[in-house]
Design a protein around this motif. Sequence first.
Motif, PDB file in Angstrom:
ATOM      1  N   MET A  22       0.819  -1.191   0.000  1.00  0.00           N
ATOM      2  CA  MET A  22       0.000   0.000   0.000  1.00  0.00           C
ATOM      3  C   MET A  22       0.868   1.261   0.000  1.00  0.00           C
ATOM      4  N   ALA A  23       1.965   1.216   0.758  1.00  0.00           N
ATOM      5  CA  ALA A  23       2.853   2.374   0.819  1.00  0.00           C
ATOM      6  C   ALA A  23       3.488   2.636  -0.539  1.00  0.00           C
ATOM      7  N   THR A  24       3.828   1.559  -1.247  1.00  0.00           N
ATOM      8  CA  THR A  24       4.432   1.717  -2.570  1.00  0.00           C
ATOM      9  C   THR A  24       3.452   2.353  -3.531  1.00  0.00           C
ATOM     10  N   VAL A  25       2.221   1.914  -3.488  1.00  0.00           N
ATOM     11  CA  VAL A  25       1.190   2.480  -4.369  1.00  0.00           C
ATOM     12  C   VAL A  25       0.979   3.956  -4.051  1.00  0.00           C
ATOM     13  N   THR A  26       0.974   4.303  -2.783  1.00  0.00           N
ATOM     14  CA  THR A  26       0.798   5.701  -2.386  1.00  0.00           C
ATOM     15  C   THR A  26       1.957   6.559  -2.879  1.00  0.00           C
ATOM     16  N   ALA A  27       3.185   6.083  -2.687  1.00  0.00           N
ATOM     17  CA  ALA A  27       4.353   6.848  -3.131  1.00  0.00           C
ATOM     18  C   ALA A  27       4.368   6.999  -4.650  1.00  0.00           C
ATOM     19  N   LEU A  28       4.066   5.920  -5.360  1.00  0.00           N
ATOM     20  CA  LEU A  28       4.022   6.006  -6.819  1.00  0.00           C
ATOM     21  C   LEU A  28       2.875   6.893  -7.299  1.00  0.00           C
ATOM     22  N   GLY A  29       1.754   6.825  -6.597  1.00  0.00           N
ATOM     23  CA  GLY A  29       0.623   7.688  -6.946  1.00  0.00           C
ATOM     24  C   GLY A  29       0.952   9.160  -6.754  1.00  0.00           C
ATOM     25  N   TYR A  30       1.650   9.462  -5.664  1.00  0.00           N
ATOM     26  CA  TYR A  30       2.054  10.840  -5.418  1.00  0.00           C
ATOM     27  C   TYR A  30       3.005  11.312  -6.513  1.00  0.00           C
ATOM     28  N   PHE A  31       3.961  10.456  -6.882  1.00  0.00           N
ATOM     29  CA  PHE A  31       4.917  10.808  -7.930  1.00  0.00           C
ATOM     30  C   PHE A  31       4.200  11.003  -9.267  1.00  0.00           C
ATOM     31  N   ALA A  32       3.252  10.121  -9.585  1.00  0.00           N
ATOM     32  CA  ALA A  32       2.499  10.251 -10.834  1.00  0.00           C
ATOM     33  C   ALA A  32       1.671  11.539 -10.838  1.00  0.00           C
ATOM     34  N   ALA A  33       1.067  11.871  -9.703  1.00  0.00           N
ATOM     35  CA  ALA A  33       0.301  13.116  -9.616  1.00  0.00           C
ATOM     36  C   ALA A  33       1.215  14.327  -9.796  1.00  0.00           C
ATOM     37  N   PHE A  34       2.404  14.268  -9.201  1.00  0.00           N
ATOM     38  CA  PHE A  34       3.374  15.355  -9.354  1.00  0.00           C
ATOM     39  C   PHE A  34       3.771  15.522 -10.817  1.00  0.00           C
ATOM     40  N   THR A  74       5.055  26.369  -5.997  1.00  0.00           N
ATOM     41  CA  THR A  74       4.286  25.202  -5.560  1.00  0.00           C
ATOM     42  C   THR A  74       4.942  23.908  -6.032  1.00  0.00           C
ATOM     43  N   GLY A  75       5.471  23.901  -7.242  1.00  0.00           N
ATOM     44  CA  GLY A  75       6.129  22.703  -7.768  1.00  0.00           C
ATOM     45  C   GLY A  75       7.324  22.292  -6.920  1.00  0.00           C
ATOM     46  N   LEU A  76       8.099  23.262  -6.466  1.00  0.00           N
ATOM     47  CA  LEU A  76       9.252  22.950  -5.625  1.00  0.00           C
ATOM     48  C   LEU A  76       8.806  22.405  -4.271  1.00  0.00           C
ATOM     49  N   VAL A  77       7.768  22.983  -3.716  1.00  0.00           N
ATOM     50  CA  VAL A  77       7.247  22.498  -2.424  1.00  0.00           C
ATOM     51  C   VAL A  77       6.770  21.050  -2.571  1.00  0.00           C
ATOM     52  N   LEU A  78       6.028  20.762  -3.645  1.00  0.00           N
ATOM     53  CA  LEU A  78       5.553  19.393  -3.864  1.00  0.00           C
ATOM     54  C   LEU A  78       6.712  18.429  -4.109  1.00  0.00           C
ATOM     55  N   ALA A  79       7.745  18.895  -4.788  1.00  0.00           N
ATOM     56  CA  ALA A  79       8.922  18.055  -5.025  1.00  0.00           C
ATOM     57  C   ALA A  79       9.644  17.760  -3.708  1.00  0.00           C
ATOM     58  N   LEU A  80       9.743  18.748  -2.833  1.00  0.00           N
ATOM     59  CA  LEU A  80      10.401  18.540  -1.550  1.00  0.00           C
ATOM     60  C   LEU A  80       9.592  17.634  -0.630  1.00  0.00           C
ATOM     61  N   VAL A  81       8.274  17.682  -0.744  1.00  0.00           N
ATOM     62  CA  VAL A  81       7.409  16.806   0.061  1.00  0.00           C
ATOM     63  C   VAL A  81       7.572  15.351  -0.393  1.00  0.00           C
ATOM     64  N   GLN A  82       7.981  15.166  -1.633  1.00  0.00           N
ATOM     65  CA  GLN A  82       8.145  13.813  -2.152  1.00  0.00           C
ATOM     66  C   GLN A  82       9.243  13.043  -1.400  1.00  0.00           C
ATOM     67  N   ILE A  83      10.231  13.729  -0.879  1.00  0.00           N
ATOM     68  CA  ILE A  83      11.321  13.063  -0.156  1.00  0.00           C
ATOM     69  C   ILE A  83      10.804  12.351   1.097  1.00  0.00           C
ATOM     70  N   PRO A  84      10.080  13.032   2.000  1.00  0.00           N
ATOM     71  CA  PRO A  84       9.566  12.287   3.164  1.00  0.00           C
ATOM     72  C   PRO A  84       8.526  11.229   2.788  1.00  0.00           C
ATOM     73  N   VAL A  85       7.761  11.459   1.726  1.00  0.00           N
ATOM     74  CA  VAL A  85       6.791  10.447   1.290  1.00  0.00           C
ATOM     75  C   VAL A  85       7.530   9.178   0.874  1.00  0.00           C
TER      76      VAL A  85
END
Length: 83
Positions: free
Chosen positions: A1-13, A34-45
């Motif tokens: 489930m975590a993998t799907v969430t991380a990949l989903g977030y990346f695909a949405a980005f 906003t794009g930079l903020v979303l990119a930085l949030v991707q690291i903890p995700v």
Amino acid sequence: MATVTALGYFAAFLTLTVKAPSLMARPGPGGLPTGLVLALVQIPVTWLAVLLYEAAAHRFVDPLARRARRLTRVVVADREQAP
């Protein structure tokens, strides 16, 4: 489930980057785009997905691996004792 969430977030980005460049360029918190903020949030995700995957592996995969090793030792020992 975590993998799907991380990949989903990346695909949405990626989708937002291609389909809504004006949204991604808009200033967000702290004046950052906003794009930079979303990119930085991707690291903890991503790290969260790794930690959850590791916990699941320790809980479900490791016991199976220990059992397989134990059964393999029994089979090898039986073959060594056979004439």
